[in-house]
Structure formats: structure tokens, C-alpha cells
Design a protein around this motif. Structure first.
Motif, short mmCIF file in Angstrom:
data_model
loop_
_atom_site.label_atom_id
_atom_site.label_comp_id
_atom_site.label_asym_id
_atom_site.label_seq_id
_atom_site.Cartn_x
_atom_site.Cartn_y
_atom_site.Cartn_z
N GLN A 102 39.14 -9.26 -5.66
CA GLN A 102 37.93 -10.09 -5.64
C GLN A 102 36.78 -9.54 -6.47
OE1 GLN A 102 37.18 -10.05 -1.38
NE2 GLN A 102 37.81 -12.19 -1.24
N LEU A 103 35.94 -10.48 -6.89
CA LEU A 103 34.65 -10.14 -7.49
C LEU A 103 33.60 -10.93 -6.71
CD1 LEU A 103 33.70 -10.28 -11.27
CD2 LEU A 103 32.20 -11.11 -9.47
N ILE A 104 32.58 -10.26 -6.22
CA ILE A 104 31.54 -10.94 -5.45
C ILE A 104 30.18 -10.67 -6.10
CG2 ILE A 104 30.45 -11.20 -3.18
CD1 ILE A 104 33.05 -10.08 -2.00
N THR A 105 29.42 -11.74 -6.30
CA THR A 105 28.06 -11.58 -6.85
C THR A 105 27.18 -12.71 -6.33
OG1 THR A 105 26.87 -10.97 -8.87
CG2 THR A 105 28.33 -12.87 -9.03
N LYS A 106 25.90 -12.44 -6.32
CA LYS A 106 24.93 -13.41 -5.78
C LYS A 106 24.98 -14.72 -6.59
CE LYS A 106 19.92 -13.70 -5.13
NZ LYS A 106 19.93 -14.37 -3.83
N PRO A 107 24.95 -15.88 -5.92
CA PRO A 107 24.91 -17.14 -6.67
C PRO A 107 23.57 -17.30 -7.40
CG PRO A 107 24.77 -17.57 -4.30
CD PRO A 107 24.90 -16.08 -4.46
#
Ligand code: PLP
Ligand code: COI
Length: 340
Positions: free
Chosen positions: A233-238
Motif C-alpha cells: 500500500q501507499l497512503i497519503t492525505k487526499p
């Protein structure tokens, strides 16, 4: 010194210290832009009452030109940077030449400065700049009627002093980098607003940068976006108005999807970050920073290692995938490069 010698010297200096010997420029007076010119790099002559000096009517872009092994030169994501410049100009109520004019000025300058483009991993950093020049010290609540748009270029190496050594960041949970509505402008005032917090953290905690997480919402650092990674996964703020919509962020999200990662644009509350880092990776993305690993976080005086404190395999993989497109060793499926 020959230009080749100056370029070699430049990429060893702090990022952006050495400018090439030419600049592009156009000025806005009486409602119209002058014919753009490329001229020798030289000081500007402005009234000390110019709007920019008093009311910070200044925004800019940062993009790069890359030299392939065959010597050809390519600008990365010119369109995306031009679009963001337009957005910044609008937020600062500044006039901006038509996009086609801005584009032509950048391409023309890079063409005329092609000898200043270093060999990979060096690059030519391009700095389009827009300022309000009307001499009117009372115009605190009025846009500048006059403006100057100019482009500088600088041969650069690594942005961070330690090269690709993992970074040390402190987490700021109380203060904002800028106001919540203005984060998406690449405005000089945003950097000014954050400077003292970054300087204090550097002095007191010996960090490279500050990760802004006001109210425990992890946003971005002073000069790059922030992401969490693991093998899947890659998670970043929308995207919202609180932080700068990085072109590198967008590029990495695209590359990650193409490589089969699950890309999640969702809020990162501080708790989530702290739970993630013992077994995951954290990175910064930006034109200057490229993709840089975070090795250590400092929160409430406690030092927290990210993974084993070294660059993780997913950061390395995404970084190479990006850099290979930029330097022409991987295909540019998305049409991100403009050959000049
Ligand atoms: N956030 C801030 C505050 C920045 O200064 C930068 C650098 O430009 C970024 C994010 C990343 O933006 P980009 O990837 O377009 O360079
Ligand atoms: C960039 O990556 O272009 C930045 O804005 C970083 C910087 C030197 C302000």
C-alpha cells in the motif's frame, strides 16, 4: 571557469545557490505584458515600495530539466507546473501571461541554457517566479496593478545535505505551516510563515525538516509532501486546500498504481502514522526532494525509528521508477516529458 566547470561546481553547492547566466523575463504594466526576452542574469530594479516587498505578492514554481545519456534534454511535467502556477497567481490576485507564453519562456530559456543542464543525477532546477511590482505602500488590501514574471535556472545536485541518507523529522501538532485555505498556493508567504518553526526545530532537535500535523492531521513538510508505504500500500492525505498539491506526489501515485500498489488517498491521523512506522516506510516527495526516506520521527521529545531507520525497499523501488522515467532509462508512458 567554463560552463562545464561551473556546472560541476554548482551541483556540489547547496541546492539553488548557483544560477545560470541567463534569465527570461516579461513585465506587466498598464494592463499588458511586454514581449518576453531572454537576457543575461542581472539584478532587478524595483521600487522599495513595490507591492511584493510589503504584502508578499509572490509565487513561484519549481520544476526540472533532465539530461538523457544521449545528451537530449527533457522538462518533467511542464503542464502540471504551469497549471499550478496559474492557481497560485489567482490566489494572490496577480496577473500571469497566457499559459502558452509561460511555457515558451521556460522552454526557450532551457534551450538557451542547455549547457547548464548537468549529467544525471544532477538536474537543471527551473524557477518561474511571479511578483507584484506596483509601487504603492498603501495597497495592503488591493492587488498589485503591475507585475513581473521571470524564470531562473540553477544546476542542482541533491536537495538534502546528506544526499539520500534517511531524514530526521520532528512532528508539529499545534501549529499550521500556513493558513488552511492557502496551502495549495506555492506562495513565498507560506514558506515565510513556516520558517521560524523549521529553524527552531533544526536548532533544538537537529532535524532536517518539520512534518506539519496540526490537530493530529498529518499534512506535509516545509518543502515536500508525505506518504506511508509498505509492500502492498501507499497512503497519503487526499487533496484539500491545506497543503501543496505536489506534482511529484501525483507522479508517484500514478507509478505506484502501475506497479500494483493499492493507493489510498485518505487522512493520516497521527495515531495511524505512529502505528505504521515500526513496520512500514515513510517518505517525502517533491521536485527538489525527489523521493526521500524518513528514518526518524521526533514526537513529544521521543525518537521513533521508521522501520530500521534505513531507506526501505518500497521507497527505493518507487524512487528508481520515477528517476528512470526522468532520465530516459524507462519509457515515459504518461507523456510527462517535454523534449526541448
Ligand atoms: N509541499 C511543499 C510545501 C513544497 O514546497 C513542495 C515542493 O515543491 C511540495 C510539497 C512538493 O511539490 P512538487 O512535487 O510539485 O515539487
Ligand atoms: C521544490 O521542490 O520545488 C520546492 O519548492 C522546494 C524548495 C527549494 C522550496
Amino acid at each position: 571557469m567554463t560552463i562545464t566547470e561551473q556546472v560541476k561546481h554548482a551541483i556540489e553547492q547547496p541546492f539553488g545557490k548557483v544560477l545560470a547566466d541567463k534569465m527570461a523575463l516579461t513585465s506587466y504594466t498598464n494592463g499588458s505584458w511586454s514581449e518576453p526576452i531572454v537576457q543575461p542574469l542581472q539584478p532587478l530594479s524595483l521600487s522599495p515600495g513595490a507591492h511584493v516587498f510589503h504584502y508578499a505578492s509572490a509565487c513561484f514554481e519549481g520544476l526540472k530539466a533532465h539530461r538523457f545519456d544521449d545528451g537530449s534534454i527533457h522538462i518533467f511535467r511542464l503542464d502540471a507546473h504551469l497549471a499550478r502556477l496559474q492557481q497560485s497567481a489567482q490566489l494572490l490576485c496577480l496577473p500571469l501571461p497566457d499559459e502558452s507564453v509561460c511555457r515558451a519562456m521556460i522552454v526557450d530559456l532551457v534551450r538557451q541554457c542547455r549547457e547548464w543542464v548537468p549529467q544525471h543525477p544532477g538536474t537543471l532546477y527551473i524557477r518561474p517566479t511571479l511578483i507584484g511590482t506596483e509601487p504603492s505602500i498603501g495597497s495592503a488590501a488591493t492587488p498589485s496593478k503591475d507585475a513581473l514574471f521571470y524564470v531562473l535556472v540553477s544546476p542542482v545536485g541533491s536537495y538534502f545535505k546528506g544526499g539520500i541518507k534517511p531524514l530526521r523529522l520532528s512532528i508539529e501538532t499545534t501549529h499550521w505551516r500556513t493558513s488552511p485555505e492557502f496551502g495549495l498556493a506555492k506562495a513565498g508567504g507560506n514558506y515565510a510563515a513556516a520558517l521560524k518553526m523549521i529553524q527552531d526545530a533544526k536548532n533544538n532537535l537537529h532535524v532536517d525538516q518539520v512534518l506539519f500535523a496540526p490537530g493530529n492531521d498529518v499534512q506535509e513538510t516545509g518543502a515536500a509532501n508525505f506518504m506511508l508505504l509498505n509492500d502492498r500500500q501507499l497512503i497519503t492525505k487526499p487533496l484539500d486546500t491545506t497543503f501543496l498539491h505536489g506534482v511529484t506526489r501525483d507522479s508517484i501515485l500514478t507509478i505506484a498504481r502501475e506497479l500494483g500498489y493499492e493507493v489510498r488517498e485518505e487522512a493520516i491521523p497521527l495515531d495511524r502514522l505512529l502505528a505504521w512506522v515500526p513496520n512500514g516506510e515513510a517518505v517525502l516527495t517533491g521536485t527538489a526532494a525527489v523521493l526521500a526516506s524518513v528514518g526518524t520521527l521526533i514526537h513529544k521529545g521521543e525518537e521513533i525509528k521508521v522501520g530500521n531507520g534505513e531507506m526501505g525497499p518500497n521507497a527505493a523501488r518507487l524512487r528508481s521508477a520515477l528517476v528512470n522515467i526522468q532520465n530516459g532509462t524507462a519509457p515515459d508512458h504518461n507523456g510527462w516529458l517535454t523534449a526541448i
